[in-house]
Design a protein around this motif. Structure first.
Motif, PDB file in Angstrom:
ATOM      1  N   LEU A  41      22.927  17.739   9.560  1.00 31.13           N
ATOM      2  CA  LEU A  41      24.107  17.840   8.713  1.00 31.13           C
ATOM      3  C   LEU A  41      24.674  19.250   8.716  1.00 31.13           C
ATOM      4  N   ARG A  42      23.800  20.242   8.696  1.00 28.52           N
ATOM      5  CA  ARG A  42      24.259  21.631   8.768  1.00 28.52           C
ATOM      6  C   ARG A  42      24.913  21.924  10.109  1.00 28.52           C
TER       7      ARG A  42
ATOM      8  N   PRO B 224      28.383   6.147  10.461  1.00 25.79           N
ATOM      9  CA  PRO B 224      27.437   6.574   9.431  1.00 25.79           C
ATOM     10  C   PRO B 224      26.477   7.633   9.984  1.00 25.79           C
ATOM     11  N   GLN B 225      26.211   8.626   9.177  1.00 24.93           N
ATOM     12  CA  GLN B 225      25.339   9.722   9.622  1.00 24.93           C
ATOM     13  C   GLN B 225      23.922   9.236   9.882  1.00 24.93           C
ATOM     14  N   ILE B 226      23.487   8.208   9.187  1.00 24.68           N
ATOM     15  CA  ILE B 226      22.113   7.726   9.327  1.00 24.68           C
ATOM     16  C   ILE B 226      21.900   7.067  10.688  1.00 24.68           C
TER      17      ILE B 226
ATOM     18  N   ILE C 279      30.719  10.415   9.048  1.00 26.58           N
ATOM     19  CA  ILE C 279      31.277  11.516   9.822  1.00 26.58           C
ATOM     20  C   ILE C 279      32.416  10.959  10.659  1.00 26.58           C
ATOM     21  N   ARG C 280      33.462  11.730  10.800  1.00 28.22           N
ATOM     22  CA  ARG C 280      34.590  11.327  11.640  1.00 28.22           C
ATOM     23  C   ARG C 280      34.625  12.261  12.849  1.00 28.22           C
TER      24      ARG C 280
ATOM     25  N   ALA D 287      13.443  18.679  18.489  1.00 34.26           N
ATOM     26  CA  ALA D 287      13.737  17.749  17.409  1.00 34.26           C
ATOM     27  C   ALA D 287      14.190  18.545  16.196  1.00 34.26           C
ATOM     28  N   ILE D 288      15.105  17.967  15.433  1.00 32.44           N
ATOM     29  CA  ILE D 288      15.579  18.606  14.215  1.00 32.44           C
ATOM     30  C   ILE D 288      15.557  17.574  13.084  1.00 32.44           C
ATOM     31  N   HIS D 289      15.472  18.077  11.876  1.00 27.77           N
ATOM     32  CA  HIS D 289      15.467  17.224  10.691  1.00 27.77           C
ATOM     33  C   HIS D 289      16.894  16.768  10.390  1.00 27.77           C
ATOM     34  N   PHE D 290      17.014  15.680   9.659  1.00 21.90           N
ATOM     35  CA  PHE D 290      18.312  15.106   9.302  1.00 21.90           C
ATOM     36  C   PHE D 290      19.186  16.121   8.568  1.00 21.90           C
TER      37      PHE D 290
END
Length: 81
Positions: A10-11, A67-69, A53-54, A3-6
């Motif tokens: 993004l990174r 949407p990134q969310i 994000i595209r 698992a990774i954080h939001f």
């Protein structure tokens, strides 16, 4: 599978954009809530402030904006807030 954080997601998306690497993204569709699976797509553009994000399909050059969310899996890692 981890698992990774939001913010780490993004990174990861930004690095994939810079290095032109393929990503495997699973996200919800906004209107119906269906799960969309983008396997082996390129990151075409990342908008940190706008929250979108595209993604571009390398086979037929189709573009998708999401949407990134709504992203809950990236590269077989669950995304948490």
């Amino acid at each position: 599978m981890g698992a990774i954080h939001f913010s780490d997601m993004l990174r990861l998306l930004d690095q994939a954009y810079q290095h032109r690497t393929l990503v495997d993204v699973m996200a919800w569709e906004g209107g119906t809530g269906k799960v969309l699976h983008y396997k082996g797509w390129l990151v075409h553009h990342v908008n940190w402030r706008g929250g979108y994000i595209r993604l571009r399909n390398p086979k037929n050059r189709e573009l998708r904006t999401l949407p990134q969310i709504f992203i809950f899996f990236i590269n077989n890692k669950r995304v948490f807030l």
